[in-house]
Structures are given as structure tokens and as C-alpha cells.
Motif scaffolding. Structure first.
Motif, mmCIF file in Angstrom:
data_model
loop_
_atom_site.group_PDB
_atom_site.id
_atom_site.type_symbol
_atom_site.label_atom_id
_atom_site.label_comp_id
_atom_site.label_asym_id
_atom_site.label_seq_id
_atom_site.Cartn_x
_atom_site.Cartn_y
_atom_site.Cartn_z
ATOM 1 N N PHE A 35 2.743 5.304 -7.581
ATOM 2 C CA PHE A 35 2.024 6.459 -7.036
ATOM 3 C C PHE A 35 1.008 6.038 -5.971
ATOM 4 O O PHE A 35 0.781 6.769 -5.004
ATOM 5 C CB PHE A 35 1.342 7.236 -8.163
ATOM 6 N N LEU A 36 0.390 4.855 -6.137
ATOM 7 C CA LEU A 36 -0.541 4.365 -5.124
ATOM 8 C C LEU A 36 0.191 4.065 -3.817
ATOM 9 O O LEU A 36 -0.316 4.354 -2.724
ATOM 10 C CB LEU A 36 -1.257 3.112 -5.620
ATOM 11 N N ASP A 37 1.381 3.483 -3.925
ATOM 12 C CA ASP A 37 2.180 3.207 -2.727
ATOM 13 C C ASP A 37 2.568 4.501 -2.017
ATOM 14 O O ASP A 37 2.694 4.528 -0.785
ATOM 15 C CB ASP A 37 3.446 2.430 -3.100
ATOM 16 N N MET A 38 2.754 5.561 -2.774
ATOM 17 C CA MET A 38 3.071 6.861 -2.183
ATOM 18 C C MET A 38 1.847 7.474 -1.502
ATOM 19 O O MET A 38 1.967 8.178 -0.509
ATOM 20 C CB MET A 38 3.572 7.816 -3.272
ATOM 21 N N GLN A 39 0.666 7.163 -2.036
ATOM 22 C CA GLN A 39 -0.568 7.787 -1.559
ATOM 23 C C GLN A 39 -1.152 7.107 -0.327
ATOM 24 O O GLN A 39 -1.689 7.771 0.560
ATOM 25 C CB GLN A 39 -1.609 7.770 -2.684
ATOM 26 N N TYR A 40 -1.032 5.765 -0.252
ATOM 27 C CA TYR A 40 -1.669 5.017 0.832
ATOM 28 C C TYR A 40 -0.641 4.276 1.672
ATOM 29 O O TYR A 40 0.265 3.635 1.142
ATOM 30 C CB TYR A 40 -2.673 4.016 0.268
ATOM 31 N N ASP A 41 -0.821 4.339 2.992
ATOM 32 C CA ASP A 41 0.091 3.645 3.908
ATOM 33 C C ASP A 41 -0.147 2.139 3.904
ATOM 34 O O ASP A 41 0.777 1.356 4.016
ATOM 35 C CB ASP A 41 -0.090 4.178 5.337
ATOM 36 N N ASP A 42 -1.413 1.744 3.822
ATOM 37 C CA ASP A 42 -1.794 0.337 3.898
ATOM 38 C C ASP A 42 -2.611 0.000 2.664
ATOM 39 O O ASP A 42 -3.756 0.416 2.531
ATOM 40 C CB ASP A 42 -2.614 0.088 5.175
ATOM 41 N N ILE A 43 -2.027 -0.743 1.739
ATOM 42 C CA ILE A 43 -2.698 -1.059 0.484
ATOM 43 C C ILE A 43 -2.433 -2.518 0.118
ATOM 44 O O ILE A 43 -1.349 -3.049 0.382
ATOM 45 C CB ILE A 43 -2.230 -0.105 -0.645
ATOM 46 N N GLU A 44 -3.424 -3.146 -0.468
ATOM 47 C CA GLU A 44 -3.316 -4.559 -0.837
ATOM 48 C C GLU A 44 -3.509 -4.712 -2.343
ATOM 49 O O GLU A 44 -4.388 -4.067 -2.926
ATOM 50 C CB GLU A 44 -4.381 -5.360 -0.084
#
Length: 249
Positions: free
Chosen positions: A66-75
Motif C-alpha cells: 500500500f505504501l508503494d501505491m501511495q508514494y512515487d519515491d519511497i526508500e
């Protein structure tokens, strides 16, 4: 068993398998771009902004999905069992302590004409207003905003210069190092920030310092904003005073 029955069973089993895999535990810390916010949101009559990012801990692959769906650039940063236990049990108390301490330092350093009681009331008010913001990295910008209020200054020149930054503020006026420099810079750039303050800490932390990381991100991402490295509150104020003088000429 008929072909139709096998297909029906398969259609039932696949969601169960997917759910099982997504709920498998994974312990990672995440960081993503956030936003900028004016210090007026903290009840301070100043023109500067602080920058915050989105961060936290994930417990399973479903949360990561869900985080990958929410943010384009995430680490993501993997956590050991010890680190995960610390983040989920003790970390919140430490974060709150340092957050309150940087607010105490900012008020005490910039409100010299106030009584102890007045300062304590102001500290309590800012802590209350800052309850929705995480961490202590807004300390420097709170201090600058309080000085604007105290000295009746507007370093933004009526909003013509967008000033933001990051860094804690310590009792001796020094600016402390923080995390997530890359994402704070990307957030600032995305929001049109002109000047961004970063802790001047290379002499202490070398390649892992905020200063070196900011310099690398500036080049790698071809950022347009101006990064200003400061080791003390006074250095930041000196820069802003000289900046305004240049604009007045």
C-alpha cells in the motif's frame, strides 16, 4: 474432479495464497517525500517554513504494497530485531523528549525579554500546536521564526523569498544533525523553496554527514534551490540579514 471444479478451487486458493504471502512479516523503516509548513501553524508570527517527510515502520508486505501505491519515491531500510523492538517500544518516548527539548531550546534562545513563566507558557503552546508533526528537525526554523516575531522581522520580504530548512537547535545555539536529508530536499524543491538551511556537520560526521548528503543530492537531482550550511542559529540569522540588505540596495 471436473475441470469446472478444479477452476473453482483454484479461484478460492489463489486469494488465500496471496493474502498469506502479503501478511508475511517484514521489518523495515520507510521514508518518503512530505510537505513544507509555515511556522505560523505553530502559533509563531514568522515567515519561514519547516520541511517534514513521511516515515515510519512496516510490519508486513501488505503494508509495503500500500505504501508503494501511495508514494512515487519511497526508500526502505531493513531493521534488525533489536532495531525493530527499539522503534516499536522505546523510540516514541525518545522522539517526544527530543522534540520537546528542541522547542524549549528555541524559545529560551530567542525570548530573552520574557519571564520564565512566560517562556514556559510559550513552550507549552508550541508543543501543543506541534503535536501532529513528528521529530525534532524543525528546531532551527522554529528559532528563526521566533526571532522574526521578537525583532519584528520578515526575512521572506513579504513572501517573495521562500525560506525553509531542517536541523535541531541545541542549548548552545548549535544546529544539530537530522535524518532524511534527501527526501527533505526533494520535498523543498517540489514546493518551490528558494533557500534551504542544512546542518553544517561534515567536520563531525564526514561522508555520512547531512552536509555531504545534501551536496550529493544537489548534484544528483540538479536542484534549483540554494542550500545554506549553518552550524549555529546566529550563522543562519547573519545570512538572512545580509540577504535582506542585498535586496534593499
Amino acid at each position: 474432479m471436473s475441470k469446472e471444479a478444479r477452476i473453482s478451487i483454484l479461484l478460492l486458493v489463489i486469494p488465500l495464497i496471496v493474502s498469506y504471502l502479503l501478511l508475511q512479516p517484514i521489518h523495515e523503516e520507510f521514508t518518503a517525500k512530505g510537505d513544507i509548513e509555515t511556522v505560523t501553524e505553530l502559533g509563531i508570527d514568522g515567515s519561514v517554513y519547516f520541511t517534514y517527510v513521511h516515515s515510519g515502520i512496516i510490519k508486513n508486505y501488505l503494508e509495503k504494497f500500500f505504501l508503494d501505491m501511495q508514494y512515487d519515491d519511497i526508500e526502505y531500510l531493513p531493521l534488525s530485531d533489536y532495531e525493530y523492538n527499539y522503534f516499536t517500544k522505546e523510540y516514541e518516548e525518545d522522539v517526544q523528549h527530543y522534540k520537546e527539548q528542541t522547542i524549549v531550546n528555541a524559545v529560551n534562545l530567542t525570548n530573552e525579554h520574557q519571564t520564565v513563566v512566560e517562556n514556559q507558557d510559550r513552550i507549552s503552546d508550541i508543543i501543543h500546536e506541534a503535536s501532529e508533526y513528528y521529530g525534532d528537525s524543525f528546531g532551527l526554523m522554529i528559532a528563526i521564526g521566533l526571532l522574526e516575531e521578537e525583532l519584528n522581522k520578515d526575512y521572506s520580504r513579504k513572501g517573495s523569498i521562500l525560506i525553509s530548512g531542517t536541523g535541531t537547535i541545541e542549548e548552545d545555539q548549535s544546529v544539530g544533525s537530522v535524518g532524511a536529508i534527501r527526501y527533505k530536499l526533494l520535498t523543498a524543491e517540489e514546493n518551490g523553496v528558494d533557500i534551504f538551511f542544512v546542518p553544517k556537520d561534515a567536520v563531525y560526521y564526514g561522508e555520512s554527514s547531512n552536509q555531504r548528503e545534501a551536496s550529493n543530492v544537489l548534484k544528483e537531482e540538479d536542484l534549483k534551490l540554494k542550500i545554506v550550511y549553518v552550524s549555529t542559529l546566529q550563522e543562519a540569522i547573519n545570512f538572512l540579514e545580509n540577504l535582506n540588505l542585498e535586496h534593499e540596495r
